[in-house]
Motif scaffolding. Sequence first.
Motif, PDB file in Angstrom:
ATOM      1  N   GLY A  58      86.336  15.141  26.522  1.00  0.00           N
ATOM      2  CA  GLY A  58      85.540  14.911  25.333  1.00  0.00           C
ATOM      3  C   GLY A  58      84.184  14.319  25.647  1.00  0.00           C
ATOM      4  O   GLY A  58      83.807  14.150  26.815  1.00  0.00           O
ATOM      5  N   THR A 182      94.524  14.316  22.091  1.00  0.00           N
ATOM      6  CA  THR A 182      93.910  14.995  20.954  1.00  0.00           C
ATOM      7  C   THR A 182      93.876  14.082  19.734  1.00  0.00           C
ATOM      8  O   THR A 182      92.861  13.992  19.028  1.00  0.00           O
ATOM      9  CB  THR A 182      94.673  16.289  20.631  1.00  0.00           C
ATOM     10  OG1 THR A 182      94.643  17.156  21.779  1.00  0.00           O
ATOM     11  CG2 THR A 182      94.048  17.007  19.446  1.00  0.00           C
ATOM     12  N   ALA A 183      94.980  13.388  19.482  1.00  0.00           N
ATOM     13  CA  ALA A 183      95.040  12.467  18.343  1.00  0.00           C
ATOM     14  C   ALA A 183      94.051  11.312  18.523  1.00  0.00           C
ATOM     15  O   ALA A 183      93.369  10.898  17.570  1.00  0.00           O
ATOM     16  CB  ALA A 183      96.458  11.941  18.183  1.00  0.00           C
ATOM     17  N   SER A 186      90.458  12.540  17.966  1.00  0.00           N
ATOM     18  CA  SER A 186      90.215  12.802  16.549  1.00  0.00           C
ATOM     19  C   SER A 186      89.945  11.501  15.800  1.00  0.00           C
ATOM     20  O   SER A 186      89.000  11.410  15.000  1.00  0.00           O
ATOM     21  CB  SER A 186      91.426  13.522  15.941  1.00  0.00           C
ATOM     22  OG  SER A 186      91.248  13.711  14.561  1.00  0.00           O
ATOM     23  N   SER A 187      90.737  10.470  16.073  1.00  0.00           N
ATOM     24  CA  SER A 187      90.528   9.175  15.421  1.00  0.00           C
ATOM     25  C   SER A 187      89.238   8.516  15.899  1.00  0.00           C
ATOM     26  O   SER A 187      88.492   7.925  15.101  1.00  0.00           O
ATOM     27  CB  SER A 187      91.723   8.257  15.684  1.00  0.00           C
ATOM     28  OG  SER A 187      92.901   8.763  15.088  1.00  0.00           O
ATOM     29  N   SER A 189      86.569   9.964  16.800  1.00  0.00           N
ATOM     30  CA  SER A 189      85.448  10.651  16.151  1.00  0.00           C
ATOM     31  C   SER A 189      85.123  10.017  14.808  1.00  0.00           C
ATOM     32  O   SER A 189      83.949   9.893  14.421  1.00  0.00           O
ATOM     33  CB  SER A 189      85.775  12.138  15.952  1.00  0.00           C
ATOM     34  OG  SER A 189      85.929  12.806  17.188  1.00  0.00           O
ATOM     35  N   LYS A 190      86.146   9.588  14.070  1.00  0.00           N
ATOM     36  CA  LYS A 190      85.928   8.973  12.761  1.00  0.00           C
ATOM     37  C   LYS A 190      85.187   7.642  12.902  1.00  0.00           C
ATOM     38  O   LYS A 190      84.294   7.328  12.104  1.00  0.00           O
ATOM     39  CB  LYS A 190      87.262   8.765  12.058  1.00  0.00           C
ATOM     40  CG  LYS A 190      88.000  10.068  11.752  1.00  0.00           C
ATOM     41  CD  LYS A 190      89.392   9.804  11.190  1.00  0.00           C
ATOM     42  CE  LYS A 190      90.163  11.106  10.982  1.00  0.00           C
ATOM     43  NZ  LYS A 190      91.553  10.865  10.527  1.00  0.00           N
ATOM     44  N   ASP A 232      81.871  15.129  17.034  1.00  0.00           N
ATOM     45  CA  ASP A 232      83.240  15.431  17.452  1.00  0.00           C
ATOM     46  C   ASP A 232      83.437  14.973  18.888  1.00  0.00           C
ATOM     47  O   ASP A 232      82.924  15.604  19.814  1.00  0.00           O
ATOM     48  CB  ASP A 232      83.514  16.929  17.315  1.00  0.00           C
ATOM     49  CG  ASP A 232      84.929  17.314  17.728  1.00  0.00           C
ATOM     50  OD1 ASP A 232      85.743  16.399  17.983  1.00  0.00           O
ATOM     51  OD2 ASP A 232      85.214  18.527  17.805  1.00  0.00           O
ATOM     52  N   CYS A 233      84.174  13.887  19.076  1.00  0.00           N
ATOM     53  CA  CYS A 233      84.413  13.369  20.429  1.00  0.00           C
ATOM     54  C   CYS A 233      85.333  14.277  21.244  1.00  0.00           C
ATOM     55  O   CYS A 233      85.436  14.111  22.459  1.00  0.00           O
ATOM     56  CB  CYS A 233      85.018  11.962  20.353  1.00  0.00           C
ATOM     57  SG  CYS A 233      83.891  10.717  19.701  1.00  0.00           S
ATOM     58  N   GLY A 234      85.993  15.210  20.586  1.00  0.00           N
ATOM     59  CA  GLY A 234      86.922  16.092  21.285  1.00  0.00           C
ATOM     60  C   GLY A 234      86.305  17.388  21.756  1.00  0.00           C
ATOM     61  O   GLY A 234      87.029  18.359  22.026  1.00  0.00           O
ATOM     62  N   SER A 235      84.987  17.423  21.880  1.00  0.00           N
ATOM     63  CA  SER A 235      84.309  18.631  22.354  1.00  0.00           C
ATOM     64  C   SER A 235      83.488  18.328  23.605  1.00  0.00           C
ATOM     65  O   SER A 235      83.060  17.191  23.824  1.00  0.00           O
ATOM     66  CB  SER A 235      83.397  19.203  21.259  1.00  0.00           C
ATOM     67  OG  SER A 235      82.367  18.294  20.943  1.00  0.00           O
ATOM     68  N   LYS A 273      87.527  20.962  23.066  1.00  0.00           N
ATOM     69  CA  LYS A 273      86.937  22.206  22.585  1.00  0.00           C
ATOM     70  C   LYS A 273      85.659  22.439  23.382  1.00  0.00           C
ATOM     71  O   LYS A 273      84.763  21.588  23.414  1.00  0.00           O
ATOM     72  CB  LYS A 273      86.623  22.097  21.091  1.00  0.00           C
ATOM     73  CG  LYS A 273      87.851  21.975  20.220  1.00  0.00           C
ATOM     74  CD  LYS A 273      87.525  21.946  18.743  1.00  0.00           C
ATOM     75  CE  LYS A 273      86.912  20.638  18.306  1.00  0.00           C
ATOM     76  NZ  LYS A 273      87.911  19.523  18.353  1.00  0.00           N
TER      77      LYS A 273
END
Length: 275
Positions: A58, A182-183, A186-187, A189-190, A232-235, A273
């Motif tokens: 990420g 992943t979880a 996602s958190s 990123s918020k 988006d921290c997951g990208s 991603k």
Amino acid sequence: MAPLRIGYVREHFCSPLLQFEADDKSETFTLVECPSIALTDPLISGIAKGSQAYKLVGSYVSTPLNWAVITGKDTPYKTIADLKGTTLGISRPGSGSQTMAYVMALQQQWPTDDVKFQVNNDIHNLVASVNDGSTSAFMWEWFTTKPWQDRGEVRFIGSVPTPWPSWMIAAHPTRAANDALTAFLSSLSKYVTAFDNEQSRASRNVPFIKEKFGYPEEDIKAWMATVGYPSDCGSVSEKVVKETLSTLEKAGVVKTADGGFDIKTFVNTDVAKLI
């Protein structure tokens, strides 16, 4: 499932992560302080040199890191150009402090294979080395080291921003479960989005950072004007990885593999991603 162990460095950049930790009542992760944690360039160069201990999962900070060029309080060096042919202090081989010295050499059109280094491990030894004359200068993030300048212990003679976003997120390929990562991302990123919005920048962020790190308000506001976070921290940006590798190759930090680099060597695409 055991909580994720998240390595971090206790600096202002990690404020959204610290806010996330404070709200994590179910204790899905624990923070592990790592003073020598890697930035974008050492992470990418480490994989390019064959490390299989981690992959990128990420992104964390989307803006460059501003590296101050720091010398001793009584040294004769006035500008970056004065440092040519001298010995520069670094924290460790392969660190951001070394990589950015190579980037500085490229900008100054110095031969990168002629840059000399002395390993000094941490900020305290680096400060001591520029004042005892064993090194001419070292490079470190501007606002982290500004208190030493404010106290008159060192002098800033220039700065070199990174040619890449400063912070990415990496994880061991097997020790951390993909679904847990992943979880977490996602958190995170918020919290990053909440920290980065206009209202938080104008209200909550400054007192939070002042309480946690003790920086003067004017320094916090100056830093806030320069920093940005991803939505988006997951990208992970394929362009960022490739352009960083290109700069590192020009600096002599890495060598291109036969046939070039495969992006999937660097990124765990089961978690991140690729954009």
